[in-house]
Design an enzyme around this catalytic site. Structure first.
Site, PDB file in Angstrom:
ATOM      1  N   ARG A  61     -57.012  -6.566  51.100  1.00  0.00           N
ATOM      2  CA  ARG A  61     -58.005  -7.168  51.998  1.00  0.00           C
ATOM      3  C   ARG A  61     -58.511  -8.515  51.500  1.00  0.00           C
ATOM      4  NH1 ARG A  61     -58.447  -1.850  52.149  1.00  0.00           N
ATOM      5  NH2 ARG A  61     -59.972  -1.801  50.463  1.00  0.00           N
ATOM      6  N   GLU A  98     -60.549   5.868  37.812  1.00  0.00           N
ATOM      7  CA  GLU A  98     -61.224   7.125  37.492  1.00  0.00           C
ATOM      8  C   GLU A  98     -60.194   8.137  36.963  1.00  0.00           C
ATOM      9  OE1 GLU A  98     -63.499   8.544  40.737  1.00  0.00           O
ATOM     10  OE2 GLU A  98     -64.452  10.133  39.545  1.00  0.00           O
TER      11      GLU A  98
HETATM   12  P1  AMP Z   1     -62.897  -1.761  41.719  1.00  0.00           P
HETATM   13  O1  AMP Z   1     -61.737  -2.143  40.867  1.00  0.00           O
HETATM   14  O2  AMP Z   1     -63.446  -0.410  41.399  1.00  0.00           O
HETATM   15  O3  AMP Z   1     -63.973  -2.838  41.729  1.00  0.00           O
HETATM   16  O4  AMP Z   1     -62.355  -1.599  43.194  1.00  0.00           O
HETATM   17  C1  AMP Z   1     -62.176  -2.689  43.996  1.00  0.00           C
HETATM   18  C2  AMP Z   1     -61.021  -2.546  44.922  1.00  0.00           C
HETATM   19  O5  AMP Z   1     -60.957  -1.270  45.527  1.00  0.00           O
HETATM   20  C3  AMP Z   1     -61.142  -3.568  46.038  1.00  0.00           C
HETATM   21  O6  AMP Z   1     -59.867  -4.132  46.271  1.00  0.00           O
HETATM   22  C4  AMP Z   1     -61.641  -2.773  47.225  1.00  0.00           C
HETATM   23  O7  AMP Z   1     -61.003  -3.183  48.389  1.00  0.00           O
HETATM   24  C5  AMP Z   1     -61.310  -1.309  46.907  1.00  0.00           C
HETATM   25  N1  AMP Z   1     -62.457  -0.403  47.086  1.00  0.00           N
HETATM   26  C6  AMP Z   1     -63.085   0.286  46.096  1.00  0.00           C
HETATM   27  N2  AMP Z   1     -64.063   1.054  46.581  1.00  0.00           N
HETATM   28  C7  AMP Z   1     -64.090   0.846  47.919  1.00  0.00           C
HETATM   29  C8  AMP Z   1     -64.911   1.330  48.990  1.00  0.00           C
HETATM   30  N3  AMP Z   1     -65.909   2.212  48.795  1.00  0.00           N
HETATM   31  N4  AMP Z   1     -64.668   0.872  50.229  1.00  0.00           N
HETATM   32  C9  AMP Z   1     -63.674  -0.021  50.459  1.00  0.00           C
HETATM   33  N5  AMP Z   1     -62.862  -0.508  49.505  1.00  0.00           N
HETATM   34  C10 AMP Z   1     -63.059  -0.077  48.237  1.00  0.00           C
END
Ligand code: AMP
Length: 174
Positions: A61, A98
Site C-alpha cells: 500500500r 510476532e
Molecule cells: P509494522 O512492521 O508492524 O509496523 O507493520 C507495518 C506494515 O504492516 C505496513 O505495511 C502495514 O500496511 C501493515 N499493517 C500492520 N498492521 C496493520 C493494520 N492493523 N491494518 C492495516 N495494515 C497493517
C-alpha cells in the site's frame, strides 16, 4: 476538518487477516477522489520546497501513496518489496514479526551515496518494516530524511524503532 474526514473514511475490519487484528482499510479513502487527493497534498506540501532524491515505497500500500507523491513532485520512485519479487540484483533485510521473520529487498542500484529519501507506507504499526526499509536505504549509502505514514497505531510504539528520524503520520490512533 479534512483530517476528520480522512479519519472517518478509514474502515476498521475486525479479525483480518487473522483473529485479533483490527485491519485499517484505506480503500474508502482511495475511492474518494477528494480524500485521496487530500492525503497526497498534505504529504506533498512538506516536500515541495526541498524535494527528496526519491520516495522509497514499501509494498504494497506504500506504492499507492508514494507513486502519486513521486508524480506530483516529479521525484524518483524506488520500491522495497517482499523477498523474491524484485527481478534484478538485490540486498535484503530481515526483521522479527510476532511469529517468525519477514524479509524485504531493494535493488542494489536503486540509490546512491548522497541520495536523501523519504520512506512511505500506509501504516506504522510495530515499526519493524519501516526500520528494515531504513536499513536497506542506509546500506546503499543513502540517507533517510523522513518517514510518512497515513496512519500510525501509536499504542504499538513503532516510533521507538525509528529513533532520531523525522516521522510524520496524518492520523494517529491512540
Ligand atoms: P509494522 O512492521 O508492524 O509496523 O507493520 C507495518 C506494515 O504492516 C505496513 O505495511 C502495514 O500496511 C501493515 N499493517 C500492520 N498492521 C496493520 C493494520 N492493523 N491494518 C492495516 N495494515 C497493517
Amino acid at each position: 476538518m479534512s483530517i476528520d474526514a480522512i479519519r472517518s473514511a478509514i474502515r476498521d475490519v475486525k479479525d483480518f487477516p487473522q483473529k485479533g487484528i483490527i485491519f485499517k482499510d484505506i480503500t474508502p479513502v482511495l475511492k474518494s477522489e477528494k480524500l485521496f487527493k487530500e492525503v497526497i497534498d498534505i504529504i506533498a506540501k512538506r516536500y515541495e520546497k526541498k524535494k527528496p532524491s526519491a520516495f522509497v515505497v514499501i509494498e504494497s500500500r506504500g506504492f499507492i501513496f508514494g507513486s502519486a507523491l513521486a508524480y506530483k513532485l516529479g521525484c524518483s520512485l524506488v520500491p522495497v518489496r517482499k523477498k523474491g519479487k524484485l527481478p534484478y540484483k538485490t540486498i535484503e533485510e530481515s526483521y522479527a514479526l510476532e511469529y517468525g521473520t519477514a524479509t524485504i529487498e531493494i535493488h542494489e542500484d536503486a540509490l546512491r551515496k548522497g541520495d536523501e529519501v523519504v520512506i512511505i507506507d500506509d501504516l506504522l504499526a510495530t515499526g519493524g518494516t519501516a526500520a528494515a526499509a531504513a536499513k536497506l536505504v542506509e546500506k546503499l549509502g543513502a540517507k533517510v530524511s523522513g518517514f510518512e505514514f497515513v496512519i500510525e497505531l501509536a499504542f504499538l510504539k513503532g516510533r521507538a524503532k525509528l529513533p532520531g528520524y523525522n516521522v510524520n503520520s496524518i492520523i494517529v490512533v491512540d
